[in-house]
Scaffold this active site. Structure first.
Site, short mmCIF file in Angstrom:
data_model
loop_
_atom_site.label_atom_id
_atom_site.label_comp_id
_atom_site.label_asym_id
_atom_site.label_seq_id
_atom_site.Cartn_x
_atom_site.Cartn_y
_atom_site.Cartn_z
CG ASP A 183 33.11 -30.54 -40.36
OD1 ASP A 183 33.08 -30.30 -41.45
OD2 ASP A 183 32.71 -31.66 -39.50
CB CYS B 131 29.72 -30.41 -40.88
SG CYS B 131 27.93 -30.81 -40.53
CB THR C 131 25.43 -34.11 -43.36
OG1 THR C 131 25.67 -33.82 -41.74
CG2 THR C 131 25.82 -35.51 -43.60
CB ILE D 132 23.04 -33.42 -40.05
CG1 ILE D 132 22.20 -33.22 -41.38
CG2 ILE D 132 22.16 -33.81 -38.93
CD1 ILE D 132 21.89 -34.87 -41.76
CG HIS E 42 7.89 -18.52 -43.42
ND1 HIS E 42 6.97 -19.52 -43.68
CD2 HIS E 42 7.63 -17.39 -44.21
CE1 HIS E 42 6.15 -19.40 -44.81
NE2 HIS E 42 6.59 -17.82 -45.01
CG HIS F 111 5.84 -15.99 -40.17
ND1 HIS F 111 5.59 -17.15 -40.31
CD2 HIS F 111 5.64 -15.46 -41.52
CE1 HIS F 111 4.95 -17.63 -41.39
NE2 HIS F 111 5.10 -16.37 -42.04
C1 RB5 Z 1 32.54 -35.54 -40.36
O1 RB5 Z 1 33.19 -36.77 -40.98
C2 RB5 Z 1 31.16 -35.48 -40.53
O2 RB5 Z 1 30.48 -36.47 -39.62
C3 RB5 Z 1 30.65 -34.21 -40.24
O3 RB5 Z 1 31.24 -33.16 -41.12
C4 RB5 Z 1 29.18 -33.89 -40.37
O4 RB5 Z 1 28.80 -34.44 -41.58
C5 RB5 Z 1 28.29 -34.24 -39.20
O5 RB5 Z 1 27.20 -34.05 -39.06
#
Ligand code: RB5
Length: 144
Positions: free
Chosen positions: A7, A64, A66, A68, A97, A133
């Site tokens: 993103d 992205c 983070t 996450i 693993h 595994h």
């Molecule tokens: C975008 O601002 C941010 O939320 C996205 O890149 C990401 O970190 C989401 O987990």
């Protein structure tokens, strides 16, 4: 073939990863996004996940801000094992693993130097094929 997706929060780091892949002659397909303009990360997680599900690509890298959100989205897809890594030890272990097929990175978390080393480790470590595994992966994949 490596599937790439990001993103806006991962766009700049993706450019660094592309530089590395091109220098090493590693083939890749870039599924976007194409700028730092705000977009929705699940869209790109799905594009990369689908490329792996249908066999067009064998591994993927998703970025992205983070790492996450994009890994959570990818991990909803059958057969996708996306590992968010911030260090080389984890990148190696998740290949050995978990046979992870997607590496997730946080463009606002890891610098480009470390990120490239994580990518290099991930792409050059094979699954161990050890029975314990494989059994655990099967337990993930065959949940009711
Ligand atoms: C975008 O601002 C941010 O939320 C996205 O890149 C990401 O970190 C989401 O987990």
């Amino acid at each position: 073939m490596i599937a790439l997706g990001c993103d806006h929060g991962g766009y700049e780091l993706k450019q660094e990863i592309i530089k590395y892949l091109e220098e090493k002659g590693i083939p890749y397909q870039d599924f976007g996004c194409d700028s730092t303009k705000s977009v929705d990360y699940p869209v790109y997680a799905r594009k990369v996940g689908r490329a792996i599900q249908n066999g067009v690509c064998d591994k993927g890298i998703l970025i992205c801000g983070t790492g996450i959100g994009i890994s959570i989205a990818a991990n909803k897809m059958k057969g996708i094992r996306a590992a968010l890594c911030t260090d080389c030890f984890s990148a190696e272990a998740t290949r050995l693993h978990n046979d992870a097929n997607i590496l997730a990175l946080g463009g606002r978390v890891v610098g480009p130097g470390l990120a490239v080393k994580i990518v290099d480790t991930f792409l050059h470590t094979e699954f161990s094929h050890e029975e314990r595994h494989q059994r655990r992966i099967d337990l993930i994949e065959n949940e009711e």
